[in-house]
Write a protein that holds these residues in place. Structure first.
Motif, PDB file in Angstrom:
ATOM      1  N   UNK A   1      63.275  48.517  27.625  1.00  0.00           N
ATOM      2  CA  UNK A   1      62.792  47.352  26.881  1.00  0.00           C
ATOM      3  C   UNK A   1      61.688  46.612  27.622  1.00  0.00           C
ATOM      4  N   UNK A   2      61.350  47.064  28.792  1.00  0.00           N
ATOM      5  CA  UNK A   2      60.377  46.372  29.635  1.00  0.00           C
ATOM      6  C   UNK A   2      58.966  46.894  29.324  1.00  0.00           C
ATOM      7  N   UNK A   3      58.041  45.969  29.095  1.00  0.00           N
ATOM      8  CA  UNK A   3      56.667  46.337  28.801  1.00  0.00           C
ATOM      9  C   UNK A   3      55.732  45.759  29.860  1.00  0.00           C
ATOM     10  N   UNK A   4      54.794  46.583  30.270  1.00  0.00           N
ATOM     11  CA  UNK A   4      53.859  46.170  31.321  1.00  0.00           C
ATOM     12  C   UNK A   4      53.100  44.897  30.959  1.00  0.00           C
ATOM     13  N   UNK A   5      52.669  44.783  29.710  1.00  0.00           N
ATOM     14  CA  UNK A   5      51.864  43.631  29.314  1.00  0.00           C
ATOM     15  C   UNK A   5      52.583  42.321  29.627  1.00  0.00           C
ATOM     16  N   UNK A   6      53.911  42.281  29.481  1.00  0.00           N
ATOM     17  CA  UNK A   6      54.680  41.065  29.741  1.00  0.00           C
ATOM     18  C   UNK A   6      54.737  40.751  31.222  1.00  0.00           C
ATOM     19  N   UNK A   7      54.959  41.782  32.048  1.00  0.00           N
ATOM     20  CA  UNK A   7      54.990  41.577  33.493  1.00  0.00           C
ATOM     21  C   UNK A   7      53.632  41.100  33.997  1.00  0.00           C
ATOM     22  N   UNK A   8      52.566  41.698  33.470  1.00  0.00           N
ATOM     23  CA  UNK A   8      51.221  41.296  33.890  1.00  0.00           C
ATOM     24  C   UNK A   8      50.961  39.822  33.586  1.00  0.00           C
ATOM     25  N   UNK A   9      51.382  39.384  32.401  1.00  0.00           N
ATOM     26  CA  UNK A   9      51.146  37.999  32.017  1.00  0.00           C
ATOM     27  C   UNK A   9      52.001  37.045  32.843  1.00  0.00           C
ATOM     28  N   UNK A  10      53.251  37.406  33.087  1.00  0.00           N
ATOM     29  CA  UNK A  10      54.111  36.560  33.931  1.00  0.00           C
ATOM     30  C   UNK A  10      53.490  36.349  35.302  1.00  0.00           C
ATOM     31  N   UNK A  11      52.994  37.432  35.887  1.00  0.00           N
ATOM     32  CA  UNK A  11      52.394  37.338  37.211  1.00  0.00           C
ATOM     33  C   UNK A  11      51.105  36.527  37.167  1.00  0.00           C
ATOM     34  N   UNK A  12      50.303  36.715  36.127  1.00  0.00           N
ATOM     35  CA  UNK A  12      49.031  35.983  36.011  1.00  0.00           C
ATOM     36  C   UNK A  12      49.266  34.479  35.904  1.00  0.00           C
ATOM     37  N   UNK A  13      50.234  34.083  35.103  1.00  0.00           N
ATOM     38  CA  UNK A  13      50.517  32.649  34.945  1.00  0.00           C
ATOM     39  C   UNK A  13      51.049  32.052  36.246  1.00  0.00           C
ATOM     40  N   UNK A  14      51.876  32.833  36.954  1.00  0.00           N
ATOM     41  CA  UNK A  14      52.397  32.359  38.240  1.00  0.00           C
ATOM     42  C   UNK A  14      51.273  32.239  39.263  1.00  0.00           C
ATOM     43  N   UNK A  15      50.363  33.206  39.272  1.00  0.00           N
ATOM     44  CA  UNK A  15      49.229  33.151  40.195  1.00  0.00           C
ATOM     45  C   UNK A  15      48.325  31.972  39.872  1.00  0.00           C
ATOM     46  N   UNK A  16      48.096  31.732  38.596  1.00  0.00           N
ATOM     47  CA  UNK A  16      47.299  30.571  38.204  1.00  0.00           C
ATOM     48  C   UNK A  16      47.919  29.287  38.738  1.00  0.00           C
ATOM     49  N   UNK A  17      49.216  29.121  38.554  1.00  0.00           N
ATOM     50  CA  UNK A  17      49.896  27.907  39.005  1.00  0.00           C
ATOM     51  C   UNK A  17      49.842  27.769  40.526  1.00  0.00           C
ATOM     52  N   UNK A  18      50.010  28.890  41.231  1.00  0.00           N
ATOM     53  CA  UNK A  18      49.962  28.861  42.696  1.00  0.00           C
ATOM     54  C   UNK A  18      48.573  28.463  43.185  1.00  0.00           C
ATOM     55  N   UNK A  19      47.548  29.026  42.562  1.00  0.00           N
ATOM     56  CA  UNK A  19      46.176  28.697  42.967  1.00  0.00           C
ATOM     57  C   UNK A  19      45.846  27.239  42.677  1.00  0.00           C
TER      58      UNK A  19
END
Length: 231
Positions: free
Chosen positions: A66-84
């Motif tokens: 049930x895991x899709x790459x697009x979701x993991x990529x977006x989760x990481x991108x939003x977390x990176x945005x917040x960290x930056x």
């Protein structure tokens, strides 16, 4: 006569030192923490980082159950945005997508160009049976700034803890002289992050447990390569 000879020797020594300094300049600059192509970014009064969560919408990327790459990529991108944003309020962050929508490869590069981005980081998960670990990709022309960016991010992720360090690679998995579209058409130093394999339970567990730490490590790596803007 001896005095003239000494002067001649000193002149050649000085010339040799100058040549060596010029050759070492980019290396010294990279060690000090700035990328050569944006070391004068202060002149336009802004720094822009473009974060590109791969795939989206009808393009799921790699799938594992049930895991899709697009979701993991977006989760990481939003977390990176917040960290930056927390680490460097002086940096403007642009996302090629911030929701589950399809964006063409051309559109991703255009978003970066339109924002006049100083760095471009594309986020992905990998796919291969029985494989695990993290690898980063750069353009096949082996630009020094691309490599410096990829190596800094990989060091940060490795310090947090990954299943395997697969290194920095160039070109594409199929063709070392080719390029992934977003890297071949990037208008700034760029790299593509493959943060673990979708089919690896260990990589998936690490991503879920250490998502914020991975984002923080990537933010610190990116920040360390960018100059501080003057107030």
């Amino acid at each position: 006569m001896k005095q003239k000879k000494h002067r001649s020797i000193n002149l050649w020594l000085a010339l040799g030192v100058l040549i060596l300094a010029c050759m070492a300049g980019p290396v010294l600059l990279r060690r000090s923490g700035s990328l050569s192509t944006i070391r004068d970014a202060q002149s336009d009064g802004k720094l822009v980082v473009c974060i590109d969560p791969g795939h989206g919408g009808d393009d799921s990327g790699a799938v594992s159950g049930d895991r899709q790459e697009k979701d993991d990529n977006l989760r990481l991108a939003l977390a990176l945005r917040d960290s930056l944003r927390t680490l460097r309020p002086d940096i403007e962050i642009v996302l090629t997508r911030d929701s589950d929508v399809y964006i063409t490869l051309e559109g991703r590069c255009e978003s970066s160009r339109r924002a006049d981005a100083d760095l471009f980081v594309s986020l992905h998960r990998n796919s291969a049976e029985g494989a695990s670990g993290v690898e980063l990709w750069c353009s096949s022309d082996r630009d020094g700034d691309d490599t410096a960016l990829a190596e800094a991010i990989l060091r940060g992720l490795r310090d947090v803890g990954i299943s395997e360090d697969r290194g920095v690679k160039y070109g594409t998995a199929e063709n070392p002289k080719g390029n992934y579209y977003v890297l071949g058409h990037a208008s700034s130093p760029a790299c593509l992050v493959e943060l673990g394999f979708m089919g690896s339970e260990e990589d998936n567990r690490l991503l879920d447990e250490r998502l914020t730490r991975y984002a923080d490590a990537m933010a610190e790596a990116i920040s360390g390569l960018l100059p501080q803007l003057k107030d």
